[in-house]
Design an enzyme around this catalytic site. Structure first.
Site, short mmCIF file in Angstrom:
data_model
loop_
_atom_site.label_atom_id
_atom_site.label_comp_id
_atom_site.label_asym_id
_atom_site.label_seq_id
_atom_site.Cartn_x
_atom_site.Cartn_y
_atom_site.Cartn_z
N MET A 30 -12.08 156.07 37.41
CA MET A 30 -11.67 156.93 38.57
C MET A 30 -12.77 156.94 39.50
O MET A 30 -12.77 157.84 40.31
CB MET A 30 -11.56 158.43 37.91
CG MET A 30 -10.26 158.39 36.88
SD MET A 30 -9.40 160.00 36.68
CE MET A 30 -10.84 160.92 36.63
N GLY A 31 -13.59 156.05 39.59
CA GLY A 31 -14.47 155.78 40.62
C GLY A 31 -15.79 156.66 40.58
O GLY A 31 -15.90 157.31 39.31
N ASN A 32 -16.52 156.91 41.51
CA ASN A 32 -17.77 157.54 41.54
C ASN A 32 -18.70 157.09 40.34
O ASN A 32 -19.05 157.73 39.56
CB ASN A 32 -17.83 159.02 41.09
CG ASN A 32 -18.76 159.85 41.71
OD1 ASN A 32 -19.29 160.72 40.64
ND2 ASN A 32 -19.20 159.91 42.62
N ARG A 35 -23.97 154.42 35.93
CA ARG A 35 -24.61 153.58 35.00
C ARG A 35 -23.71 153.37 33.79
O ARG A 35 -23.71 152.40 33.04
CB ARG A 35 -26.20 153.91 34.39
CG ARG A 35 -27.12 153.46 35.62
CD ARG A 35 -28.32 153.31 35.02
NE ARG A 35 -28.88 154.83 34.70
CZ ARG A 35 -29.15 155.60 33.72
NH1 ARG A 35 -29.18 154.78 32.63
NH2 ARG A 35 -29.40 156.77 33.55
N HIS A 37 -20.20 153.51 33.74
CA HIS A 37 -19.35 152.68 34.22
C HIS A 37 -19.57 151.15 34.39
O HIS A 37 -19.11 150.08 33.92
CB HIS A 37 -18.58 153.16 35.64
CG HIS A 37 -18.09 154.45 35.50
ND1 HIS A 37 -18.55 155.50 36.21
CD2 HIS A 37 -16.99 154.90 35.10
CE1 HIS A 37 -17.83 156.32 36.32
NE2 HIS A 37 -17.07 156.18 35.59
N ASP A 152 -15.69 159.55 26.20
CA ASP A 152 -14.26 159.91 26.22
C ASP A 152 -13.67 159.67 24.94
O ASP A 152 -12.74 158.72 24.68
CB ASP A 152 -13.46 159.66 27.34
CG ASP A 152 -14.21 160.21 28.59
OD1 ASP A 152 -14.15 161.45 28.86
OD2 ASP A 152 -14.60 159.03 29.23
N GLN A 155 -10.05 160.23 24.18
CA GLN A 155 -9.32 159.43 24.95
C GLN A 155 -9.42 158.03 24.51
O GLN A 155 -8.18 157.31 24.47
CB GLN A 155 -9.94 159.35 26.66
CG GLN A 155 -9.54 158.06 27.43
CD GLN A 155 -9.84 158.14 28.86
OE1 GLN A 155 -9.41 158.84 29.52
NE2 GLN A 155 -10.90 157.44 29.04
N ARG A 189 -18.93 164.10 36.46
CA ARG A 189 -18.95 165.66 36.55
C ARG A 189 -20.28 166.30 36.46
O ARG A 189 -20.48 167.55 36.58
CB ARG A 189 -17.91 166.35 35.68
CG ARG A 189 -16.45 165.93 35.86
CD ARG A 189 -15.54 166.81 35.08
NE ARG A 189 -14.17 166.73 35.45
CZ ARG A 189 -13.22 165.90 35.22
NH1 ARG A 189 -13.55 164.99 33.98
NH2 ARG A 189 -12.13 165.81 35.47
O1 PAF Z 1 -11.86 157.89 31.77
C1 PAF Z 1 -11.20 157.66 32.81
O2 PAF Z 1 -11.93 157.66 33.72
C2 PAF Z 1 -9.80 157.98 33.04
O3 PAF Z 1 -9.48 158.79 32.33
C3 PAF Z 1 -9.24 156.64 33.13
C4 PAF Z 1 -9.03 155.84 31.82
C5 PAF Z 1 -9.72 155.59 34.02
C6 PAF Z 1 -7.52 157.00 33.47
O4 PAF Z 1 -7.44 157.57 34.60
#
Ligand code: PAF
Length: 285
Positions: A30-32, A35, A37, A152, A155, A189
């Site tokens: 989701m950007g932003n 490290r 990511h 996550d 997720q 966050r």
């Molecule tokens: O983990 C995230 O950043 C989001 O939940 C994802 C997997 C990109 C889906 O929007």
């Protein structure tokens, strides 16, 4: 590095690569970018010939009153951060491009086995929104592999279950959590924390580690450990402890007592930030 905003253009680009026998990878974000990511990017870059990073703040996964509008959107900085990391394309569609002309209620993806507990209980509809956008991104990019972070945790299990139940032809690559020196898991966050809250935030990881050590020492009084950990977080200054839970790794069910691995997960609020973290433990059984 190409910047792509349209679904069809993204699909064509990816199909052209795959048509040449190249293996394509996707890092959904989701950007932003931080490290954490970039670790996803670097890990997946080792396993594919072409790498796509998607940047899309998905409205479907935010509930009423959550931080969809406030969520940091830093596209130019994100593009700069991705330079030189072997990324071939950034797919950054608008919400209108991803969800064109259709009013809610949107088609949903229900994963009841995994989403009625933990973050799913606290954020109704969140994982259905994640599942929809992940499936859409997989259908658009058609990657051979996609990377998701262990931070996550729920997720990740939801995505694995969706991929397995719906026979989606993609390999899910799981990437370990990246932490600050004091243990705080990197998250977009964390930017919501003021200085005082930032100093208190590492208590989440420290507390989960204590539970992890207790599990490793053979304790099986999960409810007691969870309650004790929640009290410790309250004492450390967290405004609200949503849960601390000891669960089985794959299905997030309560342990039976014979599992070789367990995970201790926590979610707690500090001011405007809702922090989540987890610690996996291997047990000598
Ligand atoms: O983990 C995230 O950043 C989001 O939940 C994802 C997997 C990109 C889906 O929007």
């Amino acid at each position: 590095m190409k910047r792509v905003t349209e679904r069809n253009a993204m699909r064509e680009l990816s199909r052209a690569w795959r048509g040449r026998g190249e293996r394509v990878g996707l890092v959904p974000t989701m950007g932003n970018l931080h490290r954490g990511h970039l670790e996803l990017v670097d890990r997946l870059a080792e396993r594919v010939d072409r790498l796509v990073v998607s940047i899309f703040v998905n409205p479907l996964q935010f509930g009423p009153g959550e931080d969809y509008d406030a969520y940091p959107r830093t596209l130019e900085a994100d593009l700069a951060a991705l330079q030189g990391r072997g990324v071939d394309a950034v797919f950054a569609p608008t919400a209108r491009e991803m969800y064109p002309g259709v009013e809610p209620p949107w088609t949903g993806v229900d994963v009841p086995a995994l989403t009625q507990t933990l973050c799913g209980a606290a954020r109704p509809g969140h994982f259905a929104g994640v599942a929809v956008v992940v499936i859409k991104l997989l259908n658009i990019v058609e990657p051979d592999a996609a990377a998701f972070g262990r931070k996550d945790y729920q997720q990740l299990q939801v995505v694995r279950r969706v991929v397995s139940d719906l026979d989606l032809p993609v390999e899910i690559v799981e990437v370990p959590i990246v932490r600050e020196d004091d243990g705080l898991a990197l998250s977009s966050r964390n930017g919501y924390l003021d200085d005082g809250q930032r100093r208190r935030a590492p208590a989440l990881y420290a507390t989960l580690c204590e539970v992890g050590s207790a599990l490793e020492s053979g304790r099986q009084d999960w409810a007691h450990l969870e309650a004790q950990a929640a009290r410790r977080l309250e004492a450390a200054g967290f405004d609200e402890v949503e849960y601390v839970a000891v669960r089985r790794c794959e299905d997030l069910a309560e342990p039976r007592g014979d599992e070789p691995r367990l995970v201790c997960l926590g979610a707690a609020r500090l001011g405007a930030a809702r922090l989540i973290d987890n610690v996996e433990v291997r047990l000598n059984r």
